[in-house]
Write a protein that holds these residues in place. Structure first.
Motif, PDB file in Angstrom:
ATOM      1  N   ILE A 166       0.706  -2.503   9.728  1.00 21.85           N
ATOM      2  CA  ILE A 166      -0.036  -3.973   9.629  1.00 21.85           C
ATOM      3  C   ILE A 166       0.949  -5.056   9.315  1.00 21.85           C
ATOM      4  CG2 ILE A 166      -2.484  -3.161   9.147  1.00 21.85           C
ATOM      5  CD1 ILE A 166      -2.118  -3.947   6.167  1.00 21.85           C
ATOM      6  N   PRO A 167       0.704  -6.370   9.946  1.00 26.18           N
ATOM      7  CA  PRO A 167       1.612  -7.246   9.416  1.00 26.18           C
ATOM      8  C   PRO A 167       1.968  -7.497   7.961  1.00 26.18           C
ATOM      9  CG  PRO A 167       0.441  -7.829  11.291  1.00 26.18           C
ATOM     10  CD  PRO A 167      -0.159  -6.585  10.707  1.00 26.18           C
ATOM     11  N   ILE A 168       0.971  -7.395   7.286  1.00 25.64           N
ATOM     12  CA  ILE A 168       0.998  -7.964   5.900  1.00 25.64           C
ATOM     13  C   ILE A 168       1.532  -6.996   5.064  1.00 25.64           C
ATOM     14  CG2 ILE A 168      -0.884  -9.736   6.060  1.00 25.64           C
ATOM     15  CD1 ILE A 168      -2.673  -7.852   4.816  1.00 25.64           C
ATOM     16  N   GLY A 169       1.625  -5.811   5.541  1.00 23.90           N
ATOM     17  CA  GLY A 169       2.198  -4.841   4.586  1.00 23.90           C
ATOM     18  C   GLY A 169       1.023  -3.827   3.984  1.00 23.90           C
ATOM     19  N   GLU A 170       1.438  -2.711   3.480  1.00 19.29           N
ATOM     20  CA  GLU A 170       0.340  -1.725   3.069  1.00 19.29           C
ATOM     21  C   GLU A 170       0.546  -1.922   1.439  1.00 19.29           C
ATOM     22  OE1 GLU A 170      -1.710   0.155   4.131  1.00 19.29           O
ATOM     23  OE2 GLU A 170      -1.241   0.555   6.189  1.00 19.29           O
ATOM     24  N   HIS A 171      -0.571  -1.765   0.704  1.00 24.16           N
ATOM     25  CA  HIS A 171      -0.781  -1.811  -0.691  1.00 24.16           C
ATOM     26  C   HIS A 171       0.199  -0.732  -1.217  1.00 24.16           C
ATOM     27  CE1 HIS A 171      -2.163  -2.406  -4.796  1.00 24.16           C
ATOM     28  NE2 HIS A 171      -2.568  -1.070  -4.774  1.00 24.16           N
ATOM     29  N   VAL A 172       0.971  -1.275  -2.245  1.00 20.05           N
ATOM     30  CA  VAL A 172       1.948  -0.196  -2.891  1.00 20.05           C
ATOM     31  C   VAL A 172       1.176   0.700  -3.875  1.00 20.05           C
ATOM     32  CG1 VAL A 172       3.956   0.228  -4.464  1.00 20.05           C
ATOM     33  CG2 VAL A 172       4.061  -1.609  -2.645  1.00 20.05           C
ATOM     34  N   PRO A 173       0.993   1.971  -4.048  1.00 19.72           N
ATOM     35  CA  PRO A 173       0.288   2.518  -4.912  1.00 19.72           C
ATOM     36  C   PRO A 173       0.780   2.554  -6.271  1.00 19.72           C
ATOM     37  CG  PRO A 173       1.577   3.985  -3.596  1.00 19.72           C
ATOM     38  CD  PRO A 173       1.660   3.011  -2.900  1.00 19.72           C
ATOM     39  N   GLU A 174       0.075   2.219  -7.367  1.00 11.98           N
ATOM     40  CA  GLU A 174       0.594   1.745  -8.598  1.00 11.98           C
ATOM     41  C   GLU A 174       0.896   3.178  -9.365  1.00 11.98           C
ATOM     42  OE1 GLU A 174      -2.906   0.275 -10.709  1.00 11.98           O
ATOM     43  OE2 GLU A 174      -2.668  -1.881  -9.405  1.00 11.98           O
ATOM     44  N   ASP A 175       0.575   4.288  -9.026  1.00  9.96           N
ATOM     45  CA  ASP A 175       0.937   5.699  -9.662  1.00  9.96           C
ATOM     46  C   ASP A 175       1.805   6.107  -8.910  1.00  9.96           C
ATOM     47  OD1 ASP A 175      -0.854   6.183  -7.678  1.00  9.96           O
ATOM     48  OD2 ASP A 175      -2.147   7.547  -8.899  1.00  9.96           O
ATOM     49  N   GLY A 176       2.290   5.753  -7.743  1.00  3.87           N
ATOM     50  CA  GLY A 176       3.285   6.369  -6.962  1.00  3.87           C
ATOM     51  C   GLY A 176       2.572   7.410  -5.983  1.00  3.87           C
ATOM     52  N   HIS A 177       1.218   7.749  -6.078  1.00  2.80           N
ATOM     53  CA  HIS A 177       0.490   8.673  -5.176  1.00  2.80           C
ATOM     54  C   HIS A 177      -0.095   7.894  -4.271  1.00  2.80           C
ATOM     55  CE1 HIS A 177      -1.379  12.291  -4.027  1.00  2.80           C
ATOM     56  NE2 HIS A 177      -2.595  11.575  -4.110  1.00  2.80           N
ATOM     57  N   LEU A 178       0.397   8.303  -2.628  1.00  2.00           N
ATOM     58  CA  LEU A 178      -0.463   7.429  -1.886  1.00  2.00           C
ATOM     59  C   LEU A 178      -1.603   8.121  -1.601  1.00  2.00           C
ATOM     60  CD1 LEU A 178       0.011   5.805   0.826  1.00  2.00           C
ATOM     61  CD2 LEU A 178       0.730   7.777   1.969  1.00  2.00           C
ATOM     62  N   ALA A 179      -2.939   7.274  -1.410  1.00  7.56           N
ATOM     63  CA  ALA A 179      -4.236   7.778  -1.345  1.00  7.56           C
ATOM     64  C   ALA A 179      -5.012   6.982  -0.183  1.00  7.56           C
ATOM     65  CB  ALA A 179      -4.916   7.652  -2.877  1.00  7.56           C
ATOM     66  N   SER A 180      -4.458   5.830   0.074  1.00  9.13           N
ATOM     67  CA  SER A 180      -5.115   5.204   0.893  1.00  9.13           C
ATOM     68  C   SER A 180      -4.372   4.015   1.861  1.00  9.13           C
ATOM     69  CB  SER A 180      -6.237   4.115   0.507  1.00  9.13           C
ATOM     70  OG  SER A 180      -7.159   3.590   1.421  1.00  9.13           O
ATOM     71  N   LEU A 181      -4.417   4.053   3.110  1.00  6.84           N
ATOM     72  CA  LEU A 181      -3.509   3.448   4.185  1.00  6.84           C
ATOM     73  C   LEU A 181      -4.618   2.578   4.999  1.00  6.84           C
ATOM     74  CD1 LEU A 181      -0.695   5.753   4.993  1.00  6.84           C
ATOM     75  CD2 LEU A 181      -0.702   3.534   3.685  1.00  6.84           C
ATOM     76  N   SER A 182      -4.159   1.550   5.366  1.00 10.41           N
ATOM     77  CA  SER A 182      -4.774   0.813   6.562  1.00 10.41           C
ATOM     78  C   SER A 182      -4.388   1.347   7.940  1.00 10.41           C
ATOM     79  CB  SER A 182      -4.350  -0.568   6.799  1.00 10.41           C
ATOM     80  OG  SER A 182      -4.681  -1.517   5.603  1.00 10.41           O
ATOM     81  N   ARG A 183      -3.228   1.994   8.124  1.00 11.55           N
ATOM     82  CA  ARG A 183      -2.680   2.464   9.375  1.00 11.55           C
ATOM     83  C   ARG A 183      -2.006   3.715   9.120  1.00 11.55           C
ATOM     84  NH1 ARG A 183      -5.819  -0.810  10.742  1.00 11.55           N
ATOM     85  NH2 ARG A 183      -5.678  -2.356  12.436  1.00 11.55           N
ATOM     86  N   VAL A 184      -1.946   4.709  10.030  1.00  6.81           N
ATOM     87  CA  VAL A 184      -1.029   5.876   9.775  1.00  6.81           C
ATOM     88  C   VAL A 184       0.293   5.501  10.414  1.00  6.81           C
ATOM     89  CG1 VAL A 184      -0.983   8.340  10.328  1.00  6.81           C
ATOM     90  CG2 VAL A 184      -3.234   7.371  10.221  1.00  6.81           C
ATOM     91  N   ASP A 185       1.113   4.737   9.555  1.00  6.46           N
ATOM     92  CA  ASP A 185       2.544   4.355   9.634  1.00  6.46           C
ATOM     93  C   ASP A 185       3.280   5.283   9.101  1.00  6.46           C
ATOM     94  OD1 ASP A 185       4.643   3.051   9.963  1.00  6.46           O
ATOM     95  OD2 ASP A 185       4.173   1.443   8.477  1.00  6.46           O
ATOM     96  N   LEU A 186       3.845   6.111   9.919  1.00  6.27           N
ATOM     97  CA  LEU A 186       4.621   7.389   9.684  1.00  6.27           C
ATOM     98  C   LEU A 186       5.833   7.072   8.739  1.00  6.27           C
ATOM     99  CD1 LEU A 186       4.412   9.382  12.876  1.00  6.27           C
ATOM    100  CD2 LEU A 186       3.144   9.945  10.688  1.00  6.27           C
ATOM    101  N   ALA A 187       6.621   5.958   9.170  1.00  5.22           N
ATOM    102  CA  ALA A 187       7.592   5.553   8.244  1.00  5.22           C
ATOM    103  C   ALA A 187       7.291   5.052   6.753  1.00  5.22           C
ATOM    104  CB  ALA A 187       8.378   4.213   8.959  1.00  5.22           C
ATOM    105  N   TYR A 188       6.017   4.480   6.640  1.00  8.03           N
ATOM    106  CA  TYR A 188       5.753   4.262   5.331  1.00  8.03           C
ATOM    107  C   TYR A 188       5.161   5.528   4.486  1.00  8.03           C
ATOM    108  CZ  TYR A 188       3.060   1.840   1.681  1.00  8.03           C
ATOM    109  OH  TYR A 188       2.723   1.521   0.228  1.00  8.03           O
TER     110      TYR A 188
END
Length: 271
Positions: free
Chosen positions: A166-188
């Motif tokens: 997404i153009p605005i970028g994904e929310h950076v997980p505070e605890d370093g654990h990826l739990a939710s994404l807007s898009r399945v962006d493999l690079a992210y």
């Protein structure tokens, strides 16, 4: 007393109007706009041809029998575009602890949360498996009641290349654990998932053994259409005709003036 006559003014076009600056400008602008609309029309036809070629390629790939991932990679290497939509089979173990959600999805007219789970492969790489969608509000991740089996699993699905960020970028997980994404962006995803994440995803279709609990709603195969390119092309060509005819009519009316009258006897036809 002679026959009654009628007189009509004879309209003539004065070509000198074509030398007037404002009408020269009007004609030039009209020609430029007309050519631009024509170019846009042909551009849409080119897009239509590209879509038809892509659809033919996708249909051929989806009709191929599934092959092991190693065979697909061996033939096409890391050329993701050459692997898209091909059926493949893989074996590995789900890393349920790193499962993540992508909420707000609609599949087969049903709204839900997309569930994607990393799969550890024997060569040490990680494949993101899109398992399907679960009802909105499902606790997790991991999705409560929809957990994948533990241990080794055999999967069959089709290859995809994930989704654009997404153009605005994904929310950076505070605890370093990826739990939710807007898009399945493999690079992210690769930034937050341990291991070497492959540049492809697997849209899950079959699984052995099956999920011990509920099974997420699978993502159906994409319906291949030609889109709206033909309609847009007709629209641009229509605009070009409207502009060309409109400018011609305006110039003709501006340069037409009444000339000497001609007399016609009663009952005669003026042709």
């Amino acid at each position: 007393m002679g026959p009654k006559t009628y007189s009509w003014p004879v309209a003539t076009f004065d070509p000198l109007i074509l030398k007037q600056p404002r009408w020269i400008l009007a004609i030039v602008v009209g020609v430029v706009i007309t050519l631009a609309f024509v170019r846009l029309g042909f551009w849409q036809l080119d897009r239509l041809d590209e879509r038809r070629v892509a659809n033919t390629t996708s249909e051929a790939r989806m009709s191929e029998p599934g092959r092991p991932r190693e065979g697909v990679l061996g033939e096409h290497g890391q050329e993701v575009n050459e692997m898209l939509h091909r059926a493949t089979s893989v074996e590995g173990a789900f890393r349920t602890a790193d499962e993540f959600f992508s909420p707000g999805r609609v599949v087969s007219d049903r709204q839900g949360t997309l569930v994607a789970t990393p799969l550890d492969l024997a060569d040490g790489t990680v494949l993101i498996v899109v398992r399907g969608i679960v009802p909105p509000g499902t606790p997790g991740p991991p999705a409560a009641g929809f957990e994948p089996p533990s241990g080794s699993v055999a999967l069959v699905g089709r290859i995809d290349d994930g989704e654009k960020p997404i153009p605005i970028g994904e929310h950076v997980p505070e605890d370093g654990h990826l739990a939710s994404l807007s898009r399945v962006d493999l690079a992210y995803i690769d930034r937050w998932i341990e291991g070497d994440v492959l540049p492809i995803t697997l849209i899950l279709e079959e699984q052995t053994p099956p999920d011990p609990g509920g099974v997420p709603l699978r993502i159906p195969r994409e319906e291949l259409t030609e889109g709206s390119h033909l309609g847009y092309a007709i629209q641009w060509f229509s605009f070009a005709i409207i502009v060309a005819v409109g400018v011609a009519v305006l110039v003709y009316r501006a340069g037409t003036r009444a000339g000497p009258t001609e007399a016609f006897p009663d009952g005669a036809s003026r042709l």
